[in-house]
Design a protein around this motif. Sequence first.
Motif, mmCIF file in Angstrom:
data_model
loop_
_atom_site.group_PDB
_atom_site.id
_atom_site.type_symbol
_atom_site.label_atom_id
_atom_site.label_comp_id
_atom_site.label_asym_id
_atom_site.label_seq_id
_atom_site.Cartn_x
_atom_site.Cartn_y
_atom_site.Cartn_z
ATOM 1 N N VAL A 43 0.859 -1.185 0.000
ATOM 2 C CA VAL A 43 0.000 0.000 0.000
ATOM 3 C C VAL A 43 0.899 1.240 0.000
ATOM 4 O O VAL A 43 1.821 1.336 0.821
ATOM 5 C CB VAL A 43 -0.918 0.022 1.237
ATOM 6 C CG1 VAL A 43 -1.678 1.341 1.320
ATOM 7 C CG2 VAL A 43 -1.897 -1.149 1.181
ATOM 8 N N PRO A 44 0.675 2.203 -0.904
ATOM 9 C CA PRO A 44 1.548 3.377 -0.960
ATOM 10 C C PRO A 44 1.638 4.111 0.386
ATOM 11 O O PRO A 44 0.622 4.344 1.035
ATOM 12 C CB PRO A 44 0.863 4.251 -2.022
ATOM 13 C CG PRO A 44 0.126 3.276 -2.881
ATOM 14 C CD PRO A 44 -0.362 2.203 -1.944
ATOM 15 N N GLN A 45 2.837 4.407 0.804
ATOM 16 C CA GLN A 45 3.162 5.207 1.999
ATOM 17 C C GLN A 45 2.914 4.480 3.323
ATOM 18 O O GLN A 45 3.460 4.867 4.351
ATOM 19 C CB GLN A 45 2.383 6.534 1.998
ATOM 20 C CG GLN A 45 2.710 7.408 0.803
ATOM 21 C CD GLN A 45 1.966 8.725 0.831
ATOM 22 O OE1 GLN A 45 1.094 8.944 1.654
ATOM 23 N NE2 GLN A 45 2.325 9.625 -0.092
ATOM 24 N N PHE A 46 2.084 3.420 3.333
ATOM 25 C CA PHE A 46 1.867 2.684 4.577
ATOM 26 C C PHE A 46 1.471 1.251 4.249
ATOM 27 O O PHE A 46 0.294 0.902 4.202
ATOM 28 C CB PHE A 46 0.774 3.349 5.433
ATOM 29 C CG PHE A 46 0.613 2.710 6.791
ATOM 30 C CD1 PHE A 46 1.597 2.844 7.766
ATOM 31 C CD2 PHE A 46 -0.512 1.956 7.096
ATOM 32 C CE1 PHE A 46 1.450 2.239 9.020
ATOM 33 C CE2 PHE A 46 -0.678 1.363 8.349
ATOM 34 C CZ PHE A 46 0.311 1.500 9.305
ATOM 35 N N GLY A 47 2.487 0.424 4.039
ATOM 36 C CA GLY A 47 2.243 -0.956 3.662
ATOM 37 C C GLY A 47 2.274 -1.898 4.854
ATOM 38 O O GLY A 47 2.249 -1.494 6.019
ATOM 39 N N ALA A 48 2.339 -3.193 4.534
ATOM 40 C CA ALA A 48 2.247 -4.241 5.554
ATOM 41 C C ALA A 48 3.368 -4.170 6.576
ATOM 42 O O ALA A 48 3.138 -4.365 7.773
ATOM 43 C CB ALA A 48 2.230 -5.613 4.881
ATOM 44 N N LEU A 49 4.603 -3.911 6.141
ATOM 45 C CA LEU A 49 5.722 -3.900 7.081
ATOM 46 C C LEU A 49 5.571 -2.801 8.120
ATOM 47 O O LEU A 49 5.853 -2.997 9.304
ATOM 48 C CB LEU A 49 7.056 -3.748 6.339
ATOM 49 C CG LEU A 49 7.445 -4.898 5.408
ATOM 50 C CD1 LEU A 49 8.858 -4.688 4.862
ATOM 51 C CD2 LEU A 49 7.350 -6.248 6.127
ATOM 52 N N GLU A 50 5.100 -1.626 7.671
ATOM 53 C CA GLU A 50 4.870 -0.537 8.628
ATOM 54 C C GLU A 50 3.740 -0.903 9.603
ATOM 55 O O GLU A 50 3.809 -0.609 10.795
ATOM 56 C CB GLU A 50 4.507 0.752 7.886
ATOM 57 C CG GLU A 50 5.655 1.360 7.077
ATOM 58 C CD GLU A 50 5.780 0.770 5.685
ATOM 59 O OE1 GLU A 50 6.631 1.243 4.910
ATOM 60 O OE2 GLU A 50 5.020 -0.177 5.374
ATOM 61 N N ALA A 51 2.715 -1.565 9.080
ATOM 62 C CA ALA A 51 1.610 -1.982 9.944
ATOM 63 C C ALA A 51 2.077 -3.016 10.964
ATOM 64 O O ALA A 51 1.706 -2.959 12.142
ATOM 65 C CB ALA A 51 0.479 -2.563 9.098
ATOM 66 N N LEU A 52 2.904 -3.963 10.527
ATOM 67 C CA LEU A 52 3.429 -4.986 11.437
ATOM 68 C C LEU A 52 4.286 -4.352 12.522
ATOM 69 O O LEU A 52 4.225 -4.748 13.695
ATOM 70 C CB LEU A 52 4.248 -6.018 10.653
ATOM 71 C CG LEU A 52 3.446 -6.935 9.733
ATOM 72 C CD1 LEU A 52 4.385 -7.710 8.807
ATOM 73 C CD2 LEU A 52 2.584 -7.895 10.543
#
Length: 261
Positions: free
Chosen positions: A59-68
């Motif tokens: 997801v642009p600017q806030f993908g899975a790794l940032e969410a994790l």
Amino acid sequence: MGTPLSVLLLEDNPDDAELLVFELRRAGFAPDWRRVDTRTAFVEALECRPEIVLADYSVPQFGALEALHLLSTGHRDIPAIVVSGAMSEEACVDALRHGAVDYLLKDRLTRLGAAVEHALAQQGLIVASREHEQRFRTAFDHAPIGMAVTDLDGRVVEVNQALFQMTGLAPDAAFSDILAEDDRPTVTDHVKRLAAGDHPLGSFELRLCQPNGETVWGQYSASLIAVGSGHVVHQIVDVTDRRRTAEALQSSVEFLQFLDR
């Protein structure tokens, strides 16, 4: 009627979100879902305590790794599955390393239901384990008897207040430091037998050394916290008064027997 499931979707494509929801329904779930695609919306949605997060890897600017990372640093006990249109082996490993419980490709979503069931079951085990640990810690800290946790080599990992007051034992010390020298081999053998899977019977009395040089008597027992854990919990009840009373009675009996001669 399907199984109710609260789902947070981190997904910038509405059509892909609908496809994920369709697969969940086909797997027997009745999803109550919310789609977000920004960090702010994601954080806000977490306040509703979703049961699972399905996060698009890119997801642009806030993908899975940032969410994790946000889930991990916020100590959120919410399992997350990463989904993506395409993921390299390195990206898959990276997602798992960041805390994802699984990853799926969007063209292979037939496994989504099984992956969600596995994630929820795994999370249930983690929560149960943490609750068990909390119950143990409460009992350990407030126990009226002396307790210490050591590794199999006798290094103290934790000690409760009762044993600290009784002996001055502190973490990182050797458990044997508080034992009378003649009693150390008995305790060492007891722990070795536990680690080997034997079940030494009952408990026994031993002598404990206090910081002021005085000796007290303790009723000692030990057990493994869990098979294969490599940690032993030692329990000691102060029986000094009982021992002294018994010795005084024995001395009185011997004195009376001497007078009767």
